[in-house]
Design a protein around this motif. Structure first.
Motif, PDB file in Angstrom:
ATOM      1  N   SER A 118       8.587   0.905  33.103  1.00 44.32           N
ATOM      2  CA  SER A 118       9.636   0.315  32.255  1.00 44.32           C
ATOM      3  C   SER A 118      11.025   0.513  32.859  1.00 44.32           C
ATOM      4  CB  SER A 118       9.534   0.835  30.812  1.00 44.32           C
ATOM      5  OG  SER A 118      10.109   2.100  30.701  1.00 44.32           O
ATOM      6  N   ALA A 119      11.283   1.670  33.472  1.00 42.54           N
ATOM      7  CA  ALA A 119      12.584   1.871  34.148  1.00 42.54           C
ATOM      8  C   ALA A 119      12.710   0.905  35.320  1.00 42.54           C
ATOM      9  CB  ALA A 119      12.703   3.315  34.623  1.00 42.54           C
ATOM     10  N   ALA A 120      11.610   0.731  36.051  1.00 43.53           N
ATOM     11  CA  ALA A 120      11.628  -0.170  37.209  1.00 43.53           C
ATOM     12  C   ALA A 120      11.902  -1.609  36.772  1.00 43.53           C
ATOM     13  CB  ALA A 120      10.294  -0.079  37.951  1.00 43.53           C
ATOM     14  N   MET A 121      11.296  -1.995  35.670  1.00 44.22           N
ATOM     15  CA  MET A 121      11.503  -3.352  35.132  1.00 44.22           C
ATOM     16  C   MET A 121      12.969  -3.543  34.709  1.00 44.22           C
ATOM     17  SD  MET A 121       9.378  -5.897  34.533  1.00 44.22           S
ATOM     18  CE  MET A 121       7.791  -5.419  33.902  1.00 44.22           C
ATOM     19  N   ARG A 122      13.526  -2.522  34.078  1.00 44.11           N
ATOM     20  CA  ARG A 122      14.915  -2.607  33.607  1.00 44.11           C
ATOM     21  C   ARG A 122      15.882  -2.758  34.785  1.00 44.11           C
ATOM     22  NH1 ARG A 122      18.997   0.751  32.698  1.00 44.11           N
ATOM     23  NH2 ARG A 122      17.874   2.591  33.440  1.00 44.11           N
ATOM     24  N   ILE A 123      15.675  -1.966  35.833  1.00 41.09           N
ATOM     25  CA  ILE A 123      16.577  -2.049  37.006  1.00 41.09           C
ATOM     26  C   ILE A 123      16.391  -3.382  37.727  1.00 41.09           C
ATOM     27  CG2 ILE A 123      17.195  -1.027  39.240  1.00 41.09           C
ATOM     28  CD1 ILE A 123      18.056   0.717  36.880  1.00 41.09           C
TER      29      ILE A 123
ATOM     30  N   THR B 219      12.497 -12.958  46.627  1.00 39.31           N
ATOM     31  CA  THR B 219      11.614 -11.784  46.507  1.00 39.31           C
ATOM     32  C   THR B 219      10.972 -11.785  45.121  1.00 39.31           C
ATOM     33  OG1 THR B 219      13.065 -10.538  47.978  1.00 39.31           O
ATOM     34  CG2 THR B 219      11.500  -9.264  46.657  1.00 39.31           C
ATOM     35  N   PRO B 220       9.646 -11.668  45.049  1.00 38.21           N
ATOM     36  CA  PRO B 220       8.988 -11.681  43.734  1.00 38.21           C
ATOM     37  C   PRO B 220       9.410 -10.482  42.880  1.00 38.21           C
ATOM     38  CG  PRO B 220       7.385 -12.014  45.502  1.00 38.21           C
ATOM     39  CD  PRO B 220       8.671 -11.611  46.160  1.00 38.21           C
ATOM     40  N   MET B 221       9.585 -10.741  41.598  1.00 35.31           N
ATOM     41  CA  MET B 221       9.980  -9.667  40.680  1.00 35.31           C
ATOM     42  C   MET B 221       9.018  -8.492  40.746  1.00 35.31           C
ATOM     43  SD  MET B 221      11.348 -11.601  37.306  1.00 35.31           S
ATOM     44  CE  MET B 221      12.862 -12.552  37.332  1.00 35.31           C
ATOM     45  N   ASP B 222       7.725  -8.793  40.818  1.00 32.07           N
ATOM     46  CA  ASP B 222       6.760  -7.692  40.800  1.00 32.07           C
ATOM     47  C   ASP B 222       6.844  -6.834  42.060  1.00 32.07           C
ATOM     48  OD1 ASP B 222       4.725  -6.342  39.238  1.00 32.07           O
ATOM     49  OD2 ASP B 222       3.408  -6.820  40.947  1.00 32.07           O
ATOM     50  N   PHE B 223       7.207  -7.455  43.182  1.00 34.46           N
ATOM     51  CA  PHE B 223       7.398  -6.679  44.419  1.00 34.46           C
ATOM     52  C   PHE B 223       8.548  -5.679  44.228  1.00 34.46           C
ATOM     53  CE2 PHE B 223       9.330  -5.908  48.580  1.00 34.46           C
ATOM     54  CZ  PHE B 223       8.227  -5.484  49.305  1.00 34.46           C
ATOM     55  N   VAL B 224       9.638  -6.141  43.625  1.00 31.11           N
ATOM     56  CA  VAL B 224      10.798  -5.254  43.394  1.00 31.11           C
ATOM     57  C   VAL B 224      10.408  -4.114  42.448  1.00 31.11           C
ATOM     58  CG1 VAL B 224      13.176  -5.142  42.545  1.00 31.11           C
ATOM     59  CG2 VAL B 224      12.398  -7.160  43.821  1.00 31.11           C
ATOM     60  N   VAL B 225       9.653  -4.452  41.422  1.00 30.52           N
ATOM     61  CA  VAL B 225       9.209  -3.406  40.476  1.00 30.52           C
ATOM     62  C   VAL B 225       8.355  -2.371  41.213  1.00 30.52           C
ATOM     63  CG1 VAL B 225       7.768  -2.961  38.443  1.00 30.52           C
ATOM     64  CG2 VAL B 225       9.393  -4.869  38.429  1.00 30.52           C
ATOM     65  N   GLN B 226       7.492  -2.835  42.086  1.00 38.07           N
ATOM     66  CA  GLN B 226       6.645  -1.887  42.847  1.00 38.07           C
ATOM     67  C   GLN B 226       7.475  -1.018  43.790  1.00 38.07           C
ATOM     68  OE1 GLN B 226       3.012  -3.474  44.587  1.00 38.07           O
ATOM     69  NE2 GLN B 226       2.892  -4.980  42.928  1.00 38.07           N
ATOM     70  N   ILE B 227       8.504  -1.604  44.376  1.00 36.52           N
ATOM     71  CA  ILE B 227       9.413  -0.834  45.234  1.00 36.52           C
ATOM     72  C   ILE B 227      10.084   0.277  44.408  1.00 36.52           C
ATOM     73  CG2 ILE B 227      11.682  -0.970  46.395  1.00 36.52           C
ATOM     74  CD1 ILE B 227       9.646  -2.075  48.237  1.00 36.52           C
ATOM     75  N   LEU B 228      10.579  -0.104  43.247  1.00 34.94           N
ATOM     76  CA  LEU B 228      11.298   0.871  42.412  1.00 34.94           C
ATOM     77  C   LEU B 228      10.365   1.991  41.936  1.00 34.94           C
ATOM     78  CD1 LEU B 228      13.541  -1.671  40.489  1.00 34.94           C
ATOM     79  CD2 LEU B 228      14.336   0.082  42.099  1.00 34.94           C
ATOM     80  N   GLN B 229       9.128   1.635  41.660  1.00 32.56           N
ATOM     81  CA  GLN B 229       8.161   2.663  41.250  1.00 32.56           C
ATOM     82  C   GLN B 229       7.746   3.535  42.438  1.00 32.56           C
ATOM     83  OE1 GLN B 229       5.510  -0.259  38.646  1.00 32.56           O
ATOM     84  NE2 GLN B 229       5.107   1.874  38.107  1.00 32.56           N
ATOM     85  N   GLY B 230       7.457   2.885  43.539  1.00 32.59           N
ATOM     86  CA  GLY B 230       6.882   3.603  44.690  1.00 32.59           C
ATOM     87  C   GLY B 230       7.909   4.412  45.466  1.00 32.59           C
ATOM     88  N   ILE B 231       9.096   3.881  45.645  1.00 29.93           N
ATOM     89  CA  ILE B 231      10.077   4.562  46.505  1.00 29.93           C
ATOM     90  C   ILE B 231      11.092   5.345  45.689  1.00 29.93           C
ATOM     91  CG2 ILE B 231      11.924   4.168  48.224  1.00 29.93           C
ATOM     92  CD1 ILE B 231      10.126   1.993  49.381  1.00 29.93           C
ATOM     93  N   PHE B 232      11.367   4.873  44.478  1.00 33.55           N
ATOM     94  CA  PHE B 232      12.377   5.566  43.669  1.00 33.55           C
ATOM     95  C   PHE B 232      11.760   6.301  42.478  1.00 33.55           C
ATOM     96  CE2 PHE B 232      14.402   2.185  46.049  1.00 33.55           C
ATOM     97  CZ  PHE B 232      15.444   2.867  46.665  1.00 33.55           C
ATOM     98  N   SER B 233      10.443   6.409  42.488  1.00 33.53           N
ATOM     99  CA  SER B 233       9.714   7.226  41.498  1.00 33.53           C
ATOM    100  C   SER B 233      10.042   6.871  40.046  1.00 33.53           C
ATOM    101  CB  SER B 233      10.001   8.721  41.726  1.00 33.53           C
ATOM    102  OG  SER B 233       9.711   9.064  43.050  1.00 33.53           O
ATOM    103  N   MET B 234      10.237   5.583  39.790  1.00 28.15           N
ATOM    104  CA  MET B 234      10.495   5.169  38.395  1.00 28.15           C
ATOM    105  C   MET B 234       9.186   4.827  37.718  1.00 28.15           C
ATOM    106  SD  MET B 234      13.787   2.675  38.778  1.00 28.15           S
ATOM    107  CE  MET B 234      15.124   3.120  39.861  1.00 28.15           C
ATOM    108  N   ASP B 235       9.157   5.013  36.395  1.00 29.27           N
ATOM    109  CA  ASP B 235       7.990   4.497  35.675  1.00 29.27           C
ATOM    110  C   ASP B 235       8.169   2.981  35.520  1.00 29.27           C
ATOM    111  OD1 ASP B 235       9.621   4.001  33.431  1.00 29.27           O
ATOM    112  OD2 ASP B 235       9.150   5.945  32.541  1.00 29.27           O
TER     113      ASP B 235
END
Ligand code: TYC
Length: 138
Positions: A88-93, A70-86
């Protein structure tokens, strides 16, 4: 007067449960006993505060699992879009999942956690990524 017997026998069905109490010696009801001389007699009925009836619901961790594809950027978008992270938080997780194998995206009640897992899984499948998301009781 002994501490026994039904509390408010005939009226009890009509009364909200929170004013059900125990019998106490007459005149010892801290609420009804206002004023001298028994003008507001409590008839031996104590009114006590009810114990809270609501329990906190169990909480669930929504957990993201690492994989090699799974591409890193896809995961970051998931964390931002579904878990409402900004971002930098999405990148950290995302990096925590990438390095440690898994990471917590959020903590929710059962149905909300279940919905988040379904949303992540649905998006991963739609984009043909093997990304796995689960929930664990806290
Ligand atoms: N390990 C993946 C990669 O190197 C990135 C990744 C991060 C995948 C987090 C899943 O939950 C995940 N592309």
């Amino acid at each position: 007067m002994p501490l026994e017997g039904p509390i408010i026998s005939s009226m009890s069905d009509d009364l909200p449960k929170y004013i059900m109490g125990v019998m106490r010696p007459q005149g010892q009801n801290p609420i009804a006993q206002q004023g001298e001389g028994g003008a507001e007699s409590d008839h031996g009925l104590a009114i006590e505060e009810a114990r809270p009836r609501l329990k906190k619901p169990p909480l669930y961790h929504v957990v993201l699992l690492n994989d090699d594809y799974t591409p890193m950027d896809f995961v970051v978008q998931i964390l931002q879009g579904i878990f409402s992270m900004d971002r930098s938080a999405a990148m950290r997780i995302m990096l925590q999942v990438h390095t440690k194998g898994k990471g917590i995206c959020g903590v929710y009640t059962y149905e909300i956690a279940e919905t988040k897992v379904a949303q992540v899984t649905g998006l991963a499948q739609k984009h043909q990524h093997p990304l796995l998301c689960t929930m664990e009781e806290n």
